[in-house]
Design a protein around this motif. Structure first.
Motif, short mmCIF file in Angstrom:
data_model
loop_
_atom_site.label_atom_id
_atom_site.label_comp_id
_atom_site.label_asym_id
_atom_site.label_seq_id
_atom_site.Cartn_x
_atom_site.Cartn_y
_atom_site.Cartn_z
N UNK A 45 62.75 -43.32 47.30
CA UNK A 45 63.89 -42.95 46.45
C UNK A 45 63.70 -41.56 45.86
N UNK A 46 64.78 -40.78 45.80
CA UNK A 46 64.76 -39.51 45.08
C UNK A 46 64.85 -39.80 43.59
N UNK A 47 64.73 -38.76 42.77
CA UNK A 47 64.83 -38.95 41.32
C UNK A 47 66.18 -39.58 40.94
N UNK A 48 67.25 -39.08 41.54
CA UNK A 48 68.58 -39.60 41.22
C UNK A 48 68.73 -41.04 41.70
N UNK A 49 68.19 -41.34 42.88
CA UNK A 49 68.27 -42.71 43.41
C UNK A 49 67.43 -43.67 42.58
N UNK A 50 66.26 -43.20 42.12
CA UNK A 50 65.42 -44.05 41.26
C UNK A 50 66.12 -44.34 39.94
N UNK A 51 66.78 -43.32 39.37
CA UNK A 51 67.53 -43.52 38.12
C UNK A 51 68.68 -44.49 38.34
N UNK A 52 69.34 -44.38 39.48
CA UNK A 52 70.43 -45.30 39.81
C UNK A 52 69.91 -46.72 39.93
N UNK A 53 68.76 -46.89 40.59
CA UNK A 53 68.17 -48.22 40.73
C UNK A 53 67.78 -48.82 39.40
N UNK A 54 67.18 -47.99 38.53
CA UNK A 54 66.79 -48.46 37.19
C UNK A 54 68.02 -48.88 36.40
N UNK A 55 69.08 -48.08 36.47
CA UNK A 55 70.31 -48.42 35.77
C UNK A 55 70.92 -49.70 36.32
N UNK A 56 70.97 -49.83 37.64
CA UNK A 56 71.56 -51.02 38.26
C UNK A 56 70.80 -52.27 37.87
N UNK A 57 69.48 -52.20 37.85
CA UNK A 57 68.66 -53.35 37.47
C UNK A 57 68.90 -53.73 36.02
N UNK A 58 68.93 -52.73 35.12
CA UNK A 58 69.11 -53.00 33.70
C UNK A 58 70.45 -53.66 33.43
#
Length: 398
Positions: A45-58
């Protein structure tokens, strides 16, 4: 005991429930969000994709907890799969990059849905020998648990500051030890990193839809181990926590709903959500309210704050991405020490299965990769072979 959904609603939100829910969400997010980012980044994951994943999980675990708690009138706490994220952190990026990892997330989530709906699959997961499941998890966690020591070697002052803070706060209140270490780490980063170089656009939540790719090696090396550790290390213990506190929900529907929310979060980079274990005790215990029928509000409050924390995922990921990786890994390692100790103890307690468990642990921890398939799968396979061999011909005892 009858399901608690038969209990009267018992009134509205109390101060105790609000406090317990806020504490549970803060501990759950602050203690392990670094592990999530580490895991998603490791599989491409790129930084933006990792942030998206963290947001989606939360957001997924927040909404899932709110819906289940209100429907069941029970404190059904939901968390992201921290052991699953640790598994990802110990796994090499698949050949197809993050798209293949997302495909594996979808398959794992689908298996969780099926495990809840189709009892034979749920029983099959529960039938995996506990020493082997624990040994696989311990092998996955070992690499990150070594990170605090490596941080001291790489940056002695910073590494020791993080560890000493963790140790001192743990002496007072263990639940707050890792969040305290996170706060110190944030202070170190703020003092040493030029935050003016941060991309301001990345601070806002940016959902990124990732088109999945379905790759056989990722299915075997990521999806299957992710499914197993999420079920064995999170969902099944989560039910046990509820049972200990006097709640008796039907596990199958809960598993399926968490799998459904995992499916919804996967295209945005989320690997898995599941029943919480540690934070579930905060919401289901007497501290949440003396009246058992009113404790579900604690899980509802926790879910609301998880959604709010999810909106800060971009800022959290951007800030962490600007930090020396070893400091983030050190915090992640401290967050996983308890899980590592418990899994290691569970792996070697039974002397007759100890050798099979050790084989599972060693192969998993080695980082071995064959045909693009990670060591977690091969560790479980090797340990399972030794387990079957040692029991072959042994008389069955009731």
């Amino acid at each position: 005991m009858a399901e608690q959904s038969a209990h009267p609603q018992g009134g509205g939100i109390s101060i105790e429930a609000f406090s317990a829910g806020l504490l549970a969400s803060f501990v759950g997010f602050a203690s392990s969000f670094a592990v999530i980012i580490q895991g998603l980044t490791a599989v491409g994951a790129s930084q933006v994709e990792a942030a998206s994943g963290l947001m989606a999980l939360s957001i997924a675990m927040g909404l899932c907890g709110i819906i289940l708690s209100l429907k069941k009138r029970q404190p059904i706490s939901i968390a992201w799969s921290t052991p699953g994220a640790a598994l990802l952190a110990a796994t090499a990026a698949p050949a197809g990059g993050f798209a293949s990892a997302v495909g594996a997330f979808l398959i794992s989530s689908l298996l969780i849905v099926i495990a809840g709906l189709w009892k034979p699959l749920g029983r099959a997961v529960a039938a995996i020998p506990a020493p082997l499941a624990n040994a696989m998890l311990a092998g996955v966690l070992l690499g990150l648990c070594l990170a605090p020591v490596k941080a001291v070697a790489a940056a002695p002052a910073y590494g020791l500051a993080i560890i000493v803070t963790w140790a001192l706060v743990a002496k007072w209140k263990r639940l707050l030890a890792v969040p305290a270490a996170v706060i110190v780490t944030v202070g170190i980063i703020a003092a040493t990193v030029d935050v003016s170089h941060l991309d301001m656009n990345a601070l806002w939540p940016q959902p990124v839809l990732v088109a999945p790719q379905f790759d056989l090696s990722a299915m075997i090396g990521i999806a299957l181990p992710l499914f197993i550790v999420t079920m064995a290390s999170q969902n099944i213990p989560g039910i046990a926590v509820l049972n200990v506190n006097g709640y008796r929900p039907d596990p199958g529907p809960l598993f399926s709903v968490t799998g459904l929310f995992s499916l919804l979060s996967a295209p945005f980079g989320g690997h898995a959500v599941n029943l919480a274990a540690i934070t579930a005790a905060l919401c289901a215990g007497p501290d949440a309210h003396p009246d058992q029928a009113r404790r579900y509000w604690a899980a509802v409050i926790s879910g609301i704050f998880y959604v709010l924390f999810g909106l800060c995922a971009g800022a959290a990921t951007a800030f962490i991405s600007a930090a020396p990786p070893i400091l983030i890994q050190a915090v992640a390692g401290l967050a996983l020490l308890g899980a590592f100790g418990s899994s290691l103890l569970g792996a070697v307690t039974d002397a007759k299965d100890r050798e099979a468990a050790i084989i599972t642990f060693i192969v998993t921890a080695s980082g071995l990769t064959f045909f693009g398939i990670s060591g977690a799968f091969w560790g479980l396979l090797a340990g399972g072979a030794i387990y079957a061999l040692t029991r072959w011909g042994r008389p069955h005892r009731n």
